[in-house]
Design a protein around this motif. Sequence first.
Motif, PDB file in Angstrom:
ATOM      1  N   THR A   1       0.823  -1.075  -0.004  1.00  0.00           N
ATOM      2  CA  THR A   1       0.006  -0.001   0.083  1.00  0.00           C
ATOM      3  C   THR A   1       0.870   1.148  -0.093  1.00  0.00           C
ATOM      4  O   THR A   1       1.867   1.479   1.074  1.00  0.00           O
ATOM      5  CB  THR A   1      -1.027   0.041   1.358  1.00  0.00           C
ATOM      6  OG1 THR A   1      -1.847  -1.035   1.099  1.00  0.00           O
ATOM      7  CG2 THR A   1      -1.778   1.355   1.274  1.00  0.00           C
TER       8      THR A   1
ATOM      9  N   ARG B   1      -6.865   3.844   3.099  1.00  0.00           N
ATOM     10  CA  ARG B   1      -5.596   3.321   2.969  1.00  0.00           C
ATOM     11  C   ARG B   1      -5.378   2.125   4.114  1.00  0.00           C
ATOM     12  O   ARG B   1      -4.621   1.072   3.789  1.00  0.00           O
ATOM     13  CB  ARG B   1      -4.347   4.377   3.591  1.00  0.00           C
ATOM     14  CG  ARG B   1      -2.876   3.802   3.256  1.00  0.00           C
ATOM     15  CD  ARG B   1      -1.913   4.922   3.407  1.00  0.00           C
ATOM     16  NE  ARG B   1      -0.518   4.240   3.355  1.00  0.00           N
ATOM     17  CZ  ARG B   1       0.198   3.930   4.570  1.00  0.00           C
ATOM     18  NH1 ARG B   1      -0.606   3.692   5.625  1.00  0.00           N
ATOM     19  NH2 ARG B   1       1.275   3.149   4.227  1.00  0.00           N
ATOM     20  N   ASP B   2      -5.978   2.372   5.140  1.00  0.00           N
ATOM     21  CA  ASP B   2      -5.764   1.460   6.258  1.00  0.00           C
ATOM     22  C   ASP B   2      -6.728   0.153   5.717  1.00  0.00           C
ATOM     23  O   ASP B   2      -6.351  -1.053   6.218  1.00  0.00           O
ATOM     24  CB  ASP B   2      -6.631   1.811   7.595  1.00  0.00           C
ATOM     25  CG  ASP B   2      -5.695   2.966   8.177  1.00  0.00           C
ATOM     26  OD1 ASP B   2      -4.375   2.964   7.989  1.00  0.00           O
ATOM     27  OD2 ASP B   2      -6.189   3.719   9.121  1.00  0.00           O
TER      28      ASP B   2
ATOM     29  N   GLN C   1      -2.323  10.769  -2.908  1.00  0.00           N
ATOM     30  CA  GLN C   1      -2.792  12.264  -3.005  1.00  0.00           C
ATOM     31  C   GLN C   1      -2.053  12.440  -4.460  1.00  0.00           C
ATOM     32  O   GLN C   1      -2.700  13.081  -5.213  1.00  0.00           O
ATOM     33  CB  GLN C   1      -2.468  13.072  -1.932  1.00  0.00           C
ATOM     34  CG  GLN C   1      -3.043  12.992  -0.802  1.00  0.00           C
ATOM     35  CD  GLN C   1      -2.393  13.781   0.327  1.00  0.00           C
ATOM     36  OE1 GLN C   1      -1.220  14.002   0.482  1.00  0.00           O
ATOM     37  NE2 GLN C   1      -3.700  14.207   1.099  1.00  0.00           N
TER      38      GLN C   1
ATOM     39  N   VAL D   1       2.169   5.005   0.388  1.00  0.00           N
ATOM     40  CA  VAL D   1       1.986   5.801   1.563  1.00  0.00           C
ATOM     41  C   VAL D   1       0.971   7.137   1.097  1.00  0.00           C
ATOM     42  O   VAL D   1       0.654   7.252  -0.108  1.00  0.00           O
ATOM     43  CB  VAL D   1       3.243   6.665   1.956  1.00  0.00           C
ATOM     44  CG1 VAL D   1       4.294   5.890   2.651  1.00  0.00           C
ATOM     45  CG2 VAL D   1       3.948   7.523   0.808  1.00  0.00           C
ATOM     46  N   LEU D   2       0.388   7.615   2.122  1.00  0.00           N
ATOM     47  CA  LEU D   2      -0.825   8.634   1.911  1.00  0.00           C
ATOM     48  C   LEU D   2      -0.343   9.993   0.738  1.00  0.00           C
ATOM     49  O   LEU D   2      -1.097   9.815  -0.118  1.00  0.00           O
ATOM     50  CB  LEU D   2      -0.925   9.347   3.171  1.00  0.00           C
ATOM     51  CG  LEU D   2      -2.180  10.481   3.176  1.00  0.00           C
ATOM     52  CD1 LEU D   2      -3.513   9.349   2.648  1.00  0.00           C
ATOM     53  CD2 LEU D   2      -2.635  11.150   4.359  1.00  0.00           C
ATOM     54  N   SER D   3       0.836  10.452   0.898  1.00  0.00           N
ATOM     55  CA  SER D   3       1.188  11.446  -0.048  1.00  0.00           C
ATOM     56  C   SER D   3       1.368  10.936  -1.303  1.00  0.00           C
ATOM     57  O   SER D   3       1.153  11.876  -2.455  1.00  0.00           O
ATOM     58  CB  SER D   3       2.680  12.005   0.294  1.00  0.00           C
ATOM     59  OG  SER D   3       3.635  11.123   0.566  1.00  0.00           O
TER      60      SER D   3
ATOM     61  N   PRO E   1      -7.981  14.191   3.251  1.00  0.00           N
ATOM     62  CA  PRO E   1      -6.910  13.184   3.607  1.00  0.00           C
ATOM     63  C   PRO E   1      -7.158  12.187   4.936  1.00  0.00           C
ATOM     64  O   PRO E   1      -6.838  11.274   4.746  1.00  0.00           O
ATOM     65  CB  PRO E   1      -5.871  14.344   4.320  1.00  0.00           C
ATOM     66  CG  PRO E   1      -6.266  15.702   3.550  1.00  0.00           C
ATOM     67  CD  PRO E   1      -7.744  15.596   3.221  1.00  0.00           C
ATOM     68  N   GLY E   2      -8.255  12.602   5.702  1.00  0.00           N
ATOM     69  CA  GLY E   2      -8.740  11.796   6.671  1.00  0.00           C
ATOM     70  C   GLY E   2      -9.367  10.602   6.036  1.00  0.00           C
ATOM     71  O   GLY E   2      -9.007   9.351   6.387  1.00  0.00           O
TER      72      GLY E   2
ATOM     73  N   SER F   1      -6.691   8.392   4.273  1.00  0.00           N
ATOM     74  CA  SER F   1      -6.182   7.596   5.045  1.00  0.00           C
ATOM     75  C   SER F   1      -6.725   6.398   5.625  1.00  0.00           C
ATOM     76  O   SER F   1      -6.272   5.382   5.921  1.00  0.00           O
ATOM     77  CB  SER F   1      -5.746   8.493   6.386  1.00  0.00           C
ATOM     78  OG  SER F   1      -4.753   7.756   7.256  1.00  0.00           O
ATOM     79  N   GLN F   2      -8.275   6.492   6.016  1.00  0.00           N
ATOM     80  CA  GLN F   2      -8.933   5.391   6.326  1.00  0.00           C
ATOM     81  C   GLN F   2      -9.110   4.234   5.145  1.00  0.00           C
ATOM     82  O   GLN F   2      -9.137   3.115   5.280  1.00  0.00           O
ATOM     83  CB  GLN F   2     -10.376   5.843   6.614  1.00  0.00           C
ATOM     84  CG  GLN F   2     -10.436   6.788   7.946  1.00  0.00           C
ATOM     85  CD  GLN F   2     -11.720   7.533   8.199  1.00  0.00           C
ATOM     86  OE1 GLN F   2     -12.818   6.986   7.927  1.00  0.00           O
ATOM     87  NE2 GLN F   2     -11.603   8.794   8.555  1.00  0.00           N
TER      88      GLN F   2
END
Length: 349
Positions: A169, A328-329, A176, A171-173, A321-322, A325-326
Amino acid sequence: MHRQVASPGEGAQGIAQCRGSVALQQELLPSTCLSSSPSSPRDHPGGWQHPSTQRRASGWWERDLSLALDMSGVEVLGSQEPEGAGTCTEDVPSIKEIEQLLNTGRPSCNHVDEVWPNLFLGDLQLLYQTQENEKLSLIPKCVQESSQMLHTRDSSSTTSSAGSTSYETPVLSDLQRLFWFRGGSDNHVDQVWPNIYLGDAWAARSKTTLQSLNITHILNAADGPYNINTGAKYYEDLQIEYYGIEAFDDPSFNLSIFFYDAANFISKALNTSGGKVFVHCAMGVSRSASLVLAFLMIHENMTIVDALKTVSAHRDICPNPGFLSQLRDLDIKLNEERNGTRASATKEL
């Protein structure tokens, strides 16, 4: 020595003095309180405001006027306002009214938009080189090598990167950055997967649009009195099955608790004969988009990368972003489950 301004009703002399007070008020008060017409940036030296935000709580100008009169040596007697003083009588808009105002606009996830003549609002993408190869250098290899976008529903999903044991998976960046390659639209409603339509509040309230699309199910990701408060009764005459989630487009809001329920509702709709589901929130880019992504990940065996590319090919989306991120989890959890299933199958062989 203080000059006294008499209150109304104290004779002709008092009236004359009140007229002088009105003239002084007109010099001191902002134009937005003395005129019903909105001012432009050029007419308002203090900065332009949208007409809907020019409302002020009654009483604020009296405090400013009182301070100005004290500084100028003028004393005001009495509390009654002179006739024609031109006060602001409307209250400050509530959060609900402001949200409703925001919902009336058209969504845009462009890198840059002209929001006022010669005033542009954009994102960090403009700071980078625009050549394609330099853009790609910013994307990690696992994202570049992700599978081709899926446009048809199939049971195997063999082309998905979810079938690769080497998938990790991002990373968040990095997730985005996938939004930089937008090729979708910002229509009121778009079909982002066979028989799944993603859209905004306007489309949700347009029964004519829903009928033309033969929508049978609606998932409202912005349900509730402070959101898009349609509800099942609104669609009674259309024979539409309704499911509402009272979510807020706030990065701190836990949308993940609705991922599986929403995904199951969408799956049920698609498995209904002639079923077509419309998923919406206010703008159709964050809350509702996140639930569609969750469905593709849970029921279509997609990774978050595959799901983002699939939906973005048809509609410009911007999960906050929140929510991202969820998701992504969720991707990490599903990937671990897939790897565990493959490991068990290998041992049985």
